[in-house]
Design a protein around this motif. Structure first.
Motif, PDB file in Angstrom:
ATOM      1  N   MET B   1      27.674  24.658  12.315  1.00  0.00           N
ATOM      2  CA  MET B   1      27.965  23.788  11.169  1.00  0.00           C
ATOM      3  C   MET B   1      27.876  22.319  11.589  1.00  0.00           C
ATOM      4  N   ILE B   2      27.277  21.510  10.766  1.00  0.00           N
ATOM      5  CA  ILE B   2      27.148  20.092  11.087  1.00  0.00           C
ATOM      6  C   ILE B   2      28.450  19.389  10.745  1.00  0.00           C
ATOM      7  N   LYS B   3      28.945  18.607  11.660  1.00  0.00           N
ATOM      8  CA  LYS B   3      30.185  17.882  11.407  1.00  0.00           C
ATOM      9  C   LYS B   3      29.904  16.608  10.625  1.00  0.00           C
ATOM     10  N   ILE B   4      30.929  16.153   9.933  1.00  0.00           N
ATOM     11  CA  ILE B   4      30.746  14.982   9.083  1.00  0.00           C
ATOM     12  C   ILE B   4      30.315  13.768   9.902  1.00  0.00           C
ATOM     13  N   GLU B   5      30.851  13.609  11.129  1.00  0.00           N
ATOM     14  CA  GLU B   5      30.492  12.402  11.880  1.00  0.00           C
ATOM     15  C   GLU B   5      29.030  12.418  12.320  1.00  0.00           C
ATOM     16  N   GLU B   6      28.472  13.645  12.467  1.00  0.00           N
ATOM     17  CA  GLU B   6      27.050  13.703  12.798  1.00  0.00           C
ATOM     18  C   GLU B   6      26.207  13.249  11.617  1.00  0.00           C
ATOM     19  N   LYS B   7      26.661  13.585  10.410  1.00  0.00           N
ATOM     20  CA  LYS B   7      25.941  13.112   9.215  1.00  0.00           C
ATOM     21  C   LYS B   7      26.114  11.602   9.057  1.00  0.00           C
ATOM     22  N   LEU B   8      27.318  11.117   9.325  1.00  0.00           N
ATOM     23  CA  LEU B   8      27.547   9.670   9.202  1.00  0.00           C
ATOM     24  C   LEU B   8      26.711   8.908  10.211  1.00  0.00           C
ATOM     25  N   PHE B   9      26.405   9.561  11.339  1.00  0.00           N
ATOM     26  CA  PHE B   9      25.603   8.909  12.382  1.00  0.00           C
ATOM     27  C   PHE B   9      24.191   8.607  11.877  1.00  0.00           C
ATOM     28  N   GLN B  10      23.754   9.334  10.841  1.00  0.00           N
ATOM     29  CA  GLN B  10      22.428   9.078  10.262  1.00  0.00           C
ATOM     30  C   GLN B  10      22.432   7.780   9.446  1.00  0.00           C
ATOM     31  N   ASN B  11      23.603   7.351   9.034  1.00  0.00           N
ATOM     32  CA  ASN B  11      23.692   6.137   8.225  1.00  0.00           C
ATOM     33  C   ASN B  11      23.553   4.903   9.100  1.00  0.00           C
ATOM     34  N   ARG B  12      23.300   3.792   8.434  1.00  0.00           N
ATOM     35  CA  ARG B  12      23.322   2.512   9.158  1.00  0.00           C
ATOM     36  C   ARG B  12      24.561   1.745   8.751  1.00  0.00           C
ATOM     37  N   TYR B  13      25.282   1.253   9.750  1.00  0.00           N
ATOM     38  CA  TYR B  13      26.479   0.471   9.491  1.00  0.00           C
ATOM     39  C   TYR B  13      26.397  -0.830  10.263  1.00  0.00           C
ATOM     40  N   ARG B  14      27.079  -1.832   9.756  1.00  0.00           N
ATOM     41  CA  ARG B  14      27.429  -2.972  10.597  1.00  0.00           C
ATOM     42  C   ARG B  14      28.935  -3.092  10.499  1.00  0.00           C
ATOM     43  N   VAL B  15      29.579  -2.548  11.525  1.00  0.00           N
ATOM     44  CA  VAL B  15      31.038  -2.466  11.485  1.00  0.00           C
ATOM     45  C   VAL B  15      31.629  -3.858  11.679  1.00  0.00           C
ATOM     46  N   ASP B  16      32.534  -4.223  10.786  1.00  0.00           N
ATOM     47  CA  ASP B  16      33.213  -5.514  10.893  1.00  0.00           C
ATOM     48  C   ASP B  16      34.409  -5.324  11.821  1.00  0.00           C
ATOM     49  N   GLU B  17      34.125  -5.537  13.109  1.00  0.00           N
ATOM     50  CA  GLU B  17      35.118  -5.281  14.152  1.00  0.00           C
ATOM     51  C   GLU B  17      36.396  -6.090  13.916  1.00  0.00           C
ATOM     52  N   GLY B  18      37.520  -5.407  13.879  1.00  0.00           N
ATOM     53  CA  GLY B  18      38.794  -6.104  13.734  1.00  0.00           C
ATOM     54  C   GLY B  18      39.136  -6.524  12.317  1.00  0.00           C
ATOM     55  N   HIS B  19      38.257  -6.217  11.347  1.00  0.00           N
ATOM     56  CA  HIS B  19      38.559  -6.538   9.950  1.00  0.00           C
ATOM     57  C   HIS B  19      38.398  -5.295   9.075  1.00  0.00           C
ATOM     58  N   PRO B  20      39.253  -4.290   9.229  1.00  0.00           N
ATOM     59  CA  PRO B  20      39.126  -3.126   8.361  1.00  0.00           C
ATOM     60  C   PRO B  20      39.335  -3.543   6.899  1.00  0.00           C
ATOM     61  N   HIS B  21      38.469  -3.028   6.013  1.00  0.00           N
ATOM     62  CA  HIS B  21      38.499  -3.505   4.626  1.00  0.00           C
ATOM     63  C   HIS B  21      39.439  -2.698   3.748  1.00  0.00           C
ATOM     64  N   ILE B  22      39.967  -1.604   4.279  1.00  0.00           N
ATOM     65  CA  ILE B  22      40.941  -0.823   3.507  1.00  0.00           C
ATOM     66  C   ILE B  22      42.214  -0.700   4.334  1.00  0.00           C
ATOM     67  N   HIS B  23      43.360  -0.871   3.667  1.00  0.00           N
ATOM     68  CA  HIS B  23      44.652  -0.720   4.349  1.00  0.00           C
ATOM     69  C   HIS B  23      45.508   0.268   3.588  1.00  0.00           C
ATOM     70  N   ILE B  24      46.298   1.025   4.328  1.00  0.00           N
ATOM     71  CA  ILE B  24      47.355   1.797   3.685  1.00  0.00           C
ATOM     72  C   ILE B  24      48.549   0.852   3.582  1.00  0.00           C
ATOM     73  N   ILE B  25      49.023   0.634   2.349  1.00  0.00           N
ATOM     74  CA  ILE B  25      50.039  -0.396   2.131  1.00  0.00           C
ATOM     75  C   ILE B  25      51.337  -0.035   2.858  1.00  0.00           C
ATOM     76  N   ASN B  26      51.810   1.176   2.636  1.00  0.00           N
ATOM     77  CA  ASN B  26      53.055   1.594   3.272  1.00  0.00           C
ATOM     78  C   ASN B  26      52.873   3.001   3.851  1.00  0.00           C
ATOM     79  N   PRO B  27      52.705   3.139   5.154  1.00  0.00           N
ATOM     80  CA  PRO B  27      52.444   4.455   5.747  1.00  0.00           C
ATOM     81  C   PRO B  27      53.551   5.466   5.466  1.00  0.00           C
TER      82      PRO B  27
END
Lengths: 364, 95
Positions: B1-27
């Protein structure tokens, strides 16, 4: 360009070029011996080892080019070069060559090449080597393949087959310099094996003078500033890396990683989830969005081996994986795998290494 | 079975290091007040992972910027959702 007229069908996919007769005089293989502050960079010895093999195939001499300011240092480097396989050492000693500067080094190199005419010229793909190779190749109007990982001799035409990764390592291309000499290549450090030394081996020394005055050189070295980042993570240059992943459980368990790294003299790395959780600083992340490393030994503790991590470390010489999941993808490409809890195995490994190294130190 | 991260590896990203764009407000809300934890099931990139204790780990590197997590969290409104900065995030090729 001459086609083989006797055979009507062209040999498949191969261009045949006859070497310009003026260039046929170029003979021998040279390795540039990189010296900085009296220290020879290890890649130079690796290249002499590789150059020796190529020279034996071509049945030519292997030369070592040694440039620098002090005669004594150069002579010492030449003696070492002979023990690593060089037949001849070309030495240029001049005060203007004391610190590396592109201009005088290029002049020294090109003068030597034009006088003694080697057919192959190899340099290490260090910052210095990459800088020097480009200007030497353009001055000599010849071909240069940068950052090679494999060298071979084409049996058809005695040419150099230089193979290098391209497109971020997704393709390997083999490049030939057919009609220009010397054939130049820079070679990635640590790709070629260190050769054995033959202590009694010696060779000829050829000394040349550099026809250059200090006033002719535009670049001046004002000051040498040691790398202040030395205290920070140096993952790209580390010989050993101990890396931890989410399988370490919690931040406190990373102490076990640091302990093992301290005993081995290694750097500490981590996977994405670990740096994200703040267990390690972000500059220690290995993988697609972190650093790409190729140490001699990579110990992956509690790392599953997702493709995003794998691309950053799979070219390590030896990979040891410790993971409690026997189906973790890291076992597909690890050299050695231990199925078990990293938190329990790491301290045992650390103790084993510590006692073993202590014995070695006493013996040494 | 193909894992999700292997499929995501096919995508192109430019990761904004140190600036995650989504936050959980209160864990704590995720761990204590949310029994469904729908985000861990609906996220098409598997960005939300729950551990045994019920804590949610959010890794935004593989985010496809679909916005599902923001909508599905309508009981608690515990997701602070932004697009990544310009030039960052998923870069669809032949999307």
């Amino acid at each position: 360009m001459s086609e083989n007229t006797a055979a009507p069908a062209k040999p498949k996919g191969k261009k045949r070029l006859e070497l310009d007769p003026r260039l046929a005089a170029y003979k021998g293989i040279w390795v540039f011996v990189e010296m900085e502050r009296g220290q020879v960079h290890q890649v130079s010895w690796e290249l002499l080892g590789e150059g020796r093999k190529l020279a034996d195939i071509l049945n030519v001499e292997l030369g070592a080019v040694i440039l620098g300011g002090s005669n004594d240092e150069l002579a010492a480097a030449a003696r070492s070069a002979f023990t690593y396989g060089a037949d001849v050492a070309y030495i240029v000693a001049d005060p203007v060559l004391t610190d590396y500067r592109n201009e005088p080094y290029t002049k020294a190199m090109t003068d030597l090449v034009n006088k003694y005419q080697p057919e192959i010229l190899l340099l290490g793909a260090t910052t210095l080597g990459r800088d020097l190779a480009g200007s030497v190749a353009t001055t000599l109007l010849t071909g240069l393949t940068a950052d090679c990982t494999e060298l071979a001799i084409d049996p058809d035409n005695r040419g150099l087959l230089a193979t290098r990764p391209t497109f971020g390592g997704s393709l390997l291309c083999t490049i030939q310099t057919l009609n220009y000499r010397p054939q130049m290549a820079t070679i990635r450090p640590r790709v070629m094996a260190m050769p054995d030394t033959l202590p009694e081996r010696s060779g000829r020394v050829i000394s040349e003078n550099l026809q250059m005055q200090e006033d002719d050189i535009i670049a001046k070295v004002l000051q040498f500033i040691p790398d202040e980042a030395q205290e920070q993570a140096q993952l790209a240059y580390a010989d050993i890396i101990v890396a931890g992943g989410r399988g370490m459980g919690k931040a406190e368990n990373f102490r076990l990683i640091w302990d093992l790294a301290a005993v081995l003299g290694a750097e500490v790395g981590g996977s994405r989830p670990v740096t994200h959780a703040g267990w390690l600083p972000a500059d220690r992340q290995v993988g697609q969005s972190g650093k790409t490393v190729r140490p001699k030994l990579y110990i992956a503790a509690g790392i599953s081996g997702a493709i995003q991590h794998r691309v950053g470390m799979e070219s390590s010489d030896v990979i040891i994986a410790i993971n409690n999941d026997p189906h973790a993808p890291i076992f597909d490409f690890a050299t050695y795998g231990i199925v078990g809890d990293a938190v329990q195995i790491l301290p045992v490994l650390t103790d084993a290494f510590r006692s073993r190294l202590a014995v070695n130190r006493r013996a040494g | 079975m193909i894992k999700i991260e292997e499929k995501l590896f096919q995508n192109r990203y430019r990761v904004d290091e140190g600036h995650p764009h989504i936050h959980i407000i209160n864990p704590e809300v995720c761990a204590d007040n949310c029994s469904a934890q729908s985000c861990t099931y609906v996220c098409p990139a598997g960005c939300y992972v729950a551990d045994e204790k019920g804590d949610i780990t959010l890794t935004t590197d593989g985010c496809l910027e679909c916005g599902t997590c923001r909508i599905i969290c309508n009981d608690h409104h515990n997701v602070a959702w932004e697009y990544p900065r310009g030039g960052h995030g998923i870069l669809f090729k032949f999307g």
